[in-house]
Each structure stands twice: as C-alpha cells, then as structure tokens.
Motif scaffolding. Structure first.
Motif, PDB file in Angstrom:
ATOM      1  N   SER A 127     -25.537 -13.692 -15.400  1.00 62.08           N
ATOM      2  CA  SER A 127     -26.197 -13.314 -16.659  1.00 62.08           C
ATOM      3  C   SER A 127     -27.686 -13.656 -16.675  1.00 62.08           C
ATOM      4  O   SER A 127     -28.371 -13.351 -17.636  1.00 62.08           O
ATOM      5  CB  SER A 127     -25.500 -13.990 -17.846  1.00 62.08           C
ATOM      6  OG  SER A 127     -25.712 -15.391 -17.803  1.00 62.08           O
ATOM      7  N   SER A 128     -28.177 -14.248 -15.610  1.00 66.14           N
ATOM      8  CA  SER A 128     -29.585 -14.631 -15.550  1.00 66.14           C
ATOM      9  C   SER A 128     -30.474 -13.393 -15.405  1.00 66.14           C
ATOM     10  O   SER A 128     -30.116 -12.440 -14.714  1.00 66.14           O
ATOM     11  CB  SER A 128     -29.810 -15.559 -14.351  1.00 66.14           C
ATOM     12  OG  SER A 128     -31.197 -15.764 -14.144  1.00 66.14           O
ATOM     13  N   GLN A 183     -13.711 -24.526 -21.749  1.00 65.45           N
ATOM     14  CA  GLN A 183     -14.709 -24.049 -20.799  1.00 65.45           C
ATOM     15  C   GLN A 183     -15.644 -23.104 -21.529  1.00 65.45           C
ATOM     16  O   GLN A 183     -15.212 -22.117 -22.110  1.00 65.45           O
ATOM     17  CB  GLN A 183     -14.038 -23.318 -19.635  1.00 65.45           C
ATOM     18  CG  GLN A 183     -15.030 -22.807 -18.619  1.00 65.45           C
ATOM     19  CD  GLN A 183     -14.355 -22.198 -17.413  1.00 65.45           C
ATOM     20  OE1 GLN A 183     -13.351 -22.714 -16.943  1.00 65.45           O
ATOM     21  NE2 GLN A 183     -14.901 -21.117 -16.922  1.00 65.45           N
ATOM     22  N   VAL A 184     -16.935 -23.421 -21.519  1.00 67.27           N
ATOM     23  CA  VAL A 184     -17.887 -22.602 -22.266  1.00 67.27           C
ATOM     24  C   VAL A 184     -18.569 -21.553 -21.400  1.00 67.27           C
ATOM     25  O   VAL A 184     -19.040 -20.552 -21.898  1.00 67.27           O
ATOM     26  CB  VAL A 184     -18.943 -23.469 -22.992  1.00 67.27           C
ATOM     27  CG1 VAL A 184     -18.272 -24.327 -24.055  1.00 67.27           C
ATOM     28  CG2 VAL A 184     -19.709 -24.337 -22.015  1.00 67.27           C
ATOM     29  N   LYS A 185     -18.629 -21.767 -20.130  1.00 66.92           N
ATOM     30  CA  LYS A 185     -19.227 -20.789 -19.227  1.00 66.92           C
ATOM     31  C   LYS A 185     -18.880 -21.171 -17.800  1.00 66.92           C
ATOM     32  O   LYS A 185     -18.817 -22.345 -17.469  1.00 66.92           O
ATOM     33  CB  LYS A 185     -20.740 -20.776 -19.397  1.00 66.92           C
ATOM     34  CG  LYS A 185     -21.399 -19.528 -18.886  1.00 66.92           C
ATOM     35  CD  LYS A 185     -22.798 -19.411 -19.434  1.00 66.92           C
ATOM     36  CE  LYS A 185     -23.127 -17.951 -19.567  1.00 66.92           C
ATOM     37  NZ  LYS A 185     -24.408 -17.703 -20.158  1.00 66.92           N
ATOM     38  N   SER A 186     -18.654 -20.173 -16.976  1.00 62.85           N
ATOM     39  CA  SER A 186     -18.412 -20.457 -15.564  1.00 62.85           C
ATOM     40  C   SER A 186     -19.732 -20.362 -14.816  1.00 62.85           C
ATOM     41  O   SER A 186     -20.687 -19.725 -15.276  1.00 62.85           O
ATOM     42  CB  SER A 186     -17.410 -19.461 -14.984  1.00 62.85           C
ATOM     43  OG  SER A 186     -18.002 -18.186 -14.883  1.00 62.85           O
ATOM     44  N   SER A 229     -20.629 -16.739 -14.137  1.00 59.38           N
ATOM     45  CA  SER A 229     -21.119 -15.975 -15.286  1.00 59.38           C
ATOM     46  C   SER A 229     -22.535 -16.410 -15.664  1.00 59.38           C
ATOM     47  O   SER A 229     -23.353 -15.596 -16.078  1.00 59.38           O
ATOM     48  CB  SER A 229     -20.174 -16.082 -16.479  1.00 59.38           C
ATOM     49  OG  SER A 229     -20.190 -17.371 -17.034  1.00 59.38           O
ATOM     50  N   PHE A 230     -22.844 -17.693 -15.505  1.00 57.97           N
ATOM     51  CA  PHE A 230     -24.200 -18.181 -15.755  1.00 57.97           C
ATOM     52  C   PHE A 230     -25.180 -17.510 -14.797  1.00 57.97           C
ATOM     53  O   PHE A 230     -26.221 -16.996 -15.200  1.00 57.97           O
ATOM     54  CB  PHE A 230     -24.259 -19.701 -15.600  1.00 57.97           C
ATOM     55  CG  PHE A 230     -25.655 -20.263 -15.638  1.00 57.97           C
ATOM     56  CD1 PHE A 230     -26.322 -20.400 -16.836  1.00 57.97           C
ATOM     57  CD2 PHE A 230     -26.287 -20.633 -14.467  1.00 57.97           C
ATOM     58  CE1 PHE A 230     -27.615 -20.908 -16.875  1.00 57.97           C
ATOM     59  CE2 PHE A 230     -27.583 -21.140 -14.495  1.00 57.97           C
ATOM     60  CZ  PHE A 230     -28.252 -21.276 -15.702  1.00 57.97           C
TER      61      PHE A 230
END
Length: 125
Positions: free
Chosen positions: A65-66, A55-58, A61-62
C-alpha cells in the motif's frame, strides 16, 4: 487393571504441504485435508493461550500500500528492515532519501545503509 496397555491415540502425520492452503493429513487410516490456520503449532514462539490478537495490518499489505516501491529484509537482529525496492550508489541514495523525506513519502528518520546486516529479503516483489 488390564494386563494389556491401551493403544496410543492416533497421531496426525502431515503427508505433503499444499501451497499456502493447507496440508494433506493422515490420522490412523483416514486421510484428509486441513487448512494451515486450523492448527496451533507448539513450536511457534507466539502463544496467547485462549486469548486473541487483533492484527491491524500485515507486513505485505503495508509494503504493497506504500506510494513508493518497498521490500522487507530479515536482519541479523531478527527484526524487519523496510527499504526502498531499488539500491543506489551512495550519493544517489542520499539524494533519493532526502527527496522522498522532503515530500513526506518516507519517514524523517529513514537512513541510507549498506544493508550489511540484512540476512535475506522476506517480502514483497
């Protein structure tokens, strides 16, 4: 062969959910607690068998983090639509979208939509 069938193995019954941390579980006469990641649910669609995902990003979290406030909606096509947190009148929405595109803060292919296919908001405040 025994004339009496052997007893069935104990079945785990989830007694009560405990927020996002796990559940209280009863197996036979014993009760304990189990974290939700310790079990595999056979009703879930994803099953990698004994293989692993990276998993690279949830989604949360995306969104969090915007540089602009975003939320996510489940759509009628069972996809996720990422939108600006606020809603706008039609022309204002176009102006906001064009300004954010111009500054590279949202994707160039972002669109203004009524959201009539959005089933419910699923993430994040």
């Amino acid at each position: 062969m025994s004339p009496h069938p052997s007893p069935a193995p104990p079945v785990a019954d989830v007694v009560s959910p405990l927020l996002a941390f796990g559940s209280r579980l009863t197996v036979g006469r014993q009760t304990g607690y189990m974290h939700c990641t310790w079990v595999r649910v056979d009703q879930f669609d994803e099953d990698a068998g004994d293989r692993r995902y990276v998993q690279v990003k949830s989604l949360s979290s995306f969104i969090k983090s915007s540089p602009v406030p975003l939320v996510s909606h489940l759509t009628a096509k069972n996809r996720f639509a990422i939108t600006l947190k606020d809603t706008y009148a039609e022309q204002e929405a176009k102006d906001v979208a064009n300004a954010l595109k111009g500054h590279g803060l949202i994707a160039k292919d972002s669109i203004v939509t009524l959201g009539n296919t959005y089933v419910r908001k699923v993430c994040c405040d």
